[in-house]
Design a protein around this motif. Structure first.
Motif, short mmCIF file in Angstrom:
data_model
loop_
_atom_site.label_atom_id
_atom_site.label_comp_id
_atom_site.label_asym_id
_atom_site.label_seq_id
_atom_site.Cartn_x
_atom_site.Cartn_y
_atom_site.Cartn_z
N ASP A 178 57.06 41.04 18.17
CA ASP A 178 58.44 41.28 18.29
C ASP A 178 58.84 42.28 19.56
N LEU A 179 57.70 42.82 19.87
CA LEU A 179 57.63 44.07 20.93
C LEU A 179 57.34 43.45 22.21
N THR A 180 57.83 44.06 23.60
CA THR A 180 57.54 43.45 24.62
C THR A 180 56.24 44.27 24.90
N GLN A 185 47.48 37.74 24.88
CA GLN A 185 47.52 38.76 23.78
C GLN A 185 46.34 39.54 23.63
N GLN A 186 45.27 38.91 23.98
CA GLN A 186 43.74 39.70 24.24
C GLN A 186 43.92 40.91 25.10
N MET A 187 44.29 40.61 26.28
CA MET A 187 44.38 41.65 27.35
C MET A 187 45.47 42.71 26.78
N LEU A 188 46.41 42.34 26.19
CA LEU A 188 47.35 43.25 25.52
C LEU A 188 46.71 44.14 24.77
N THR A 189 46.00 43.51 23.87
CA THR A 189 45.38 44.51 22.78
C THR A 189 44.24 45.47 23.32
N VAL A 190 43.67 45.09 24.26
CA VAL A 190 42.75 45.88 24.89
C VAL A 190 43.35 47.08 25.84
N ALA A 191 44.69 46.73 26.39
CA ALA A 191 45.34 47.44 27.18
C ALA A 191 45.91 48.56 26.41
N ARG A 192 46.41 48.32 25.17
CA ARG A 192 47.08 49.29 24.05
C ARG A 192 46.06 50.12 23.50
N THR A 193 44.86 49.43 23.26
CA THR A 193 43.77 50.44 22.76
C THR A 193 43.56 51.58 23.93
N LEU A 194 43.43 51.05 25.23
CA LEU A 194 43.17 51.96 26.18
C LEU A 194 44.31 53.15 26.49
N PRO A 254 57.92 39.44 25.30
CA PRO A 254 57.66 39.80 23.68
C PRO A 254 56.26 39.18 23.56
N GLY A 255 55.43 39.96 22.89
CA GLY A 255 54.11 39.75 22.49
C GLY A 255 53.88 38.22 21.97
N GLY A 256 54.95 37.69 21.10
CA GLY A 256 54.92 36.39 20.55
C GLY A 256 54.98 35.39 21.38
N ASN A 257 55.39 35.43 22.75
CA ASN A 257 55.56 34.68 24.00
C ASN A 257 54.36 34.62 24.73
N MET A 258 53.36 35.19 24.52
CA MET A 258 52.20 35.12 25.32
C MET A 258 51.12 34.07 24.87
N SER A 259 50.37 33.71 25.82
CA SER A 259 49.02 33.04 25.37
C SER A 259 48.27 33.91 24.81
N GLY A 260 47.07 33.19 24.10
CA GLY A 260 46.21 33.93 23.37
C GLY A 260 45.25 34.83 24.30
N GLY A 261 44.90 34.35 25.40
CA GLY A 261 44.26 35.34 26.36
C GLY A 261 45.18 36.49 27.02
#
Length: 258
Positions: free
Chosen positions: A110-112, A164-173, A155-162
């Protein structure tokens, strides 16, 4: 085939001595009553990429979860930058500068994109010797992952799987980790996304941070990794340099071939 005959000792005096960030010794872990990890031992030093390899079900993700305190039952030793993490909660481990990118992408749908990055923000860190570690900003991450830069308000829910994976990596960094546990980053990803992840790993390494990479893709592992451990049924069957693994056809056939 005798697994002991396939095991290769880790390089000793020839390897440069660098600060050990993560040290795992005799790690055992269970899911309920099922014993999954058996005396797993490994090290990751400052400024290196280490591949944790093995087939599906070998215990790679379980190793990461055990290190991060995400399993209810585990035994053995695990320390990060000289501090035991065995009695700590996952958020306490993350605050020490140990980042974790899970395979199953746990973004806030639900978050951008920008809001997801802000959730992961932690203060800049300094190495114990006083030198400043790698500090990530949203601008730097958008430069590293241009796709995210083009969709900061999506929003994160409106992104492709790939994506979302990039976003997960970026959020961790955004947590400015000294070391990142990166679980199966290339699994099911498009080649262009895999290329960006490779670039991120190499940039982390070039700036002194470290990566423990769970991976089945031998080609990707060879491109970025200094050393490798191979797991089979929760046990370490090989430990050595990436070059040694690439040259050891017996190990690759026994434990990595599909």
């Amino acid at each position: 085939m005798n697994s002991a005959a396939l095991a290769t000792p880790m390089p000793g005096a020839a390897a440069p001595q660098r600060q050990t960030l993560l040290e795992v010794d005799g790690l055992n872990a269970w899911y309920g009553s099922a014993h999954i990890l058996f005396d797993v031992s490994l090290q990751v030093r400052r400024g290196e990429v280490v591949a944790l390899m093995g087939r599906n079900g070998a215990g790679k993700s379980t190793t990461f979860k055990a290190i991060m305190g995400l399993l209810g039952r585990r035994q053995g030793k695990a320390s990060f930058m000289g501090k035991s993490v065995m009695g700590l909660q996952p958020y306490e481990i993350a605050r020490l500068g140990l980042g974790f990118v899970p395979e199953d992408r746990r973004i806030f749908t639900d978050l951008t994109v920008a809001e997801n990055l802000d959730v992961g923000r932690q203060p800049a860190r300094r190495w114990p010797d006083g030198s400043e570690s790698l500090t990530w900003t949203p601008a730097a991450l958008y430069a590293l992952f241009p796709n995210l830069g083009a969709m900061q308000d999506r929003p994160g829910g409106n992104m492709s799987g790939g994506e979302q994976q990039m976003l997960t990596v970026a959020r961790t960094l955004m947590g400015n980790p000294f070391l990142v546990l990166l679980d199966e980053p290339s699994e099911g990803m498009a080649p262009v996304i895999v290329e960006q992840i490779i670039g991120m790993i190499l940039q982390l390494k070039a700036r002194g941070a470290s990566v423990l990479l769970s991976e089945q893709n031998m080609h990707l592992a060879e491109l970025v990794s200094d050393r490798a451990y191979v797991l089979e049924k929760g046990q370490v069957k090989f430990a050595g340099s990436m070059d040694e693994l690439a040259a050891n056809e017996a190990v690759r056939r026994a434990y990595l071939s599909v």
